[in-house]
Design an enzyme around this catalytic site. Structure first.
Site, PDB file in Angstrom:
ATOM      1  N   ASP A  12       0.889  -1.149   0.000  1.00 29.96           N
ATOM      2  CA  ASP A  12       0.000   0.000   0.000  1.00 29.96           C
ATOM      3  C   ASP A  12       0.940   1.215   0.000  1.00 29.96           C
ATOM      4  OD1 ASP A  12      -2.337   1.629   0.463  1.00 29.96           O
ATOM      5  OD2 ASP A  12      -1.651   1.805   2.528  1.00 29.96           O
ATOM      6  N   ASP A  14      -0.050   5.040   0.693  1.00 33.40           N
ATOM      7  CA  ASP A  14      -0.329   6.077   1.694  1.00 33.40           C
ATOM      8  C   ASP A  14      -0.290   5.475   3.101  1.00 33.40           C
ATOM      9  OD1 ASP A  14      -0.810   8.023  -0.281  1.00 33.40           O
ATOM     10  OD2 ASP A  14      -2.850   7.318  -0.555  1.00 33.40           O
TER      11      ASP A  14
END
Ligand code: BG6
Ligand code: MG
Length: 230
Positions: A12, A14
């Site tokens: 991922d 962010d």
């Protein structure tokens, strides 16, 4: 169960490789202030990993905005966010990120990004890691957002790997759920209340060593095997 045959990592973006969570927060806060809607850091915590539209719906609650107003607010928030990422540099990578990416590449492990953000490519460029990444699944790639497994399955496909060959690294509960739903190994970064469902939970990427994780995952696979064969 044999030792896991991990061939890929899907990160991922962010909150995992960089702390854009704060920049998303500042953009939402500005919008909420302009609309006189109460919002704060704590409310923002619930928006980790949540899509732009779902985040806005969460913020406005049952206030009667039209679809046109909703669209305009999504655009406005994105403008503020895009402005703020223009100043990003490789210095904005979180501690441990670059060391891990390099260790994985040296070990021949493929690297993918699985981010809900439509701005993921810009962020990856600004962080200077585009040449370390083999595949990008972003906010344009699939219809169903996390916790649906679609985004990570899309990334695995781009990498040419089976789900069980992939480790997902996530900071959001919905992201961990998506990884598990995809049949992948999940590493959760952050407090157990948020990412406790992951196979392995760590405070951050700092000091994260692929060799250590590999040993941990083998133990888990062995444990699972003895549980099912008993
Ligand atoms: C996720 C972020 O990665 O992307 C969320 O954690 C954000 O905070 C979502 O809302 C969508 O991002 P964007 O850039 O498409 O608005
Ligand atoms: Mg995240």
């Amino acid at each position: 169960m044999p030792n896991p045959n991990i061939q890929g990592f899907i990160f991922d973006l962010d909150g995992v490789l960089t702390d854009t969570a704060e920049l998303h927060y500042l953009a939402w806060q500005k919008l909420a202030d302009e609309e006189s809607i109460p919002f704060n850091h704590q409310a923002n915590e619930g928006l980790r990993g949540v899509s732009r539209r779902a985040s806005l719906m969460h913020i406005i609650g049952d206030r009667p905005y039209s679809e046109a107003q909703i669209e305009e607010m999504m655009e406005r928030k994105n403008r503020y966010y895009v402005e703020s990422i223009q100043n990003m540099t490789p210095k904005d990578l979180l501690p441990g990120a670059i060391a891990l990416l390099d260790e994985l590449r040296q070990a021949g492990i493929k690297i993918g990004i699985g981010s809900a953000s439509k701005n993921a490519r810009t962020v990856i460029e600004r962080l200077g890691i585009a040449d370390k990444v083999d595949a990008i699944a972003d906010g344009y790639s699939v219809e169903q957002p996390k916790p649906a497994p679609d985004l990570f399955l899309y990334a695995a496909k781009q990498l040419g790997l089976e789900p069980e060959q992939c480790v997902v690294v996530e900071d959001a509960g919905a992201g961990v759920d998506a990884a598990l739903a995809a049949g992948m190994w999940a590493v959760g970064l952050g407090p157990a209340e948020r990412v406790g469902a992951a196979h392995v939970v760590l405070p951050s990427l700092e000091g994260f060593k692929w060799a250590d994780l590999k040993a941990k995952l083998s133990n888990i696979a062995r444990q699972k095997h003895s549980e099912t064969s008993n």
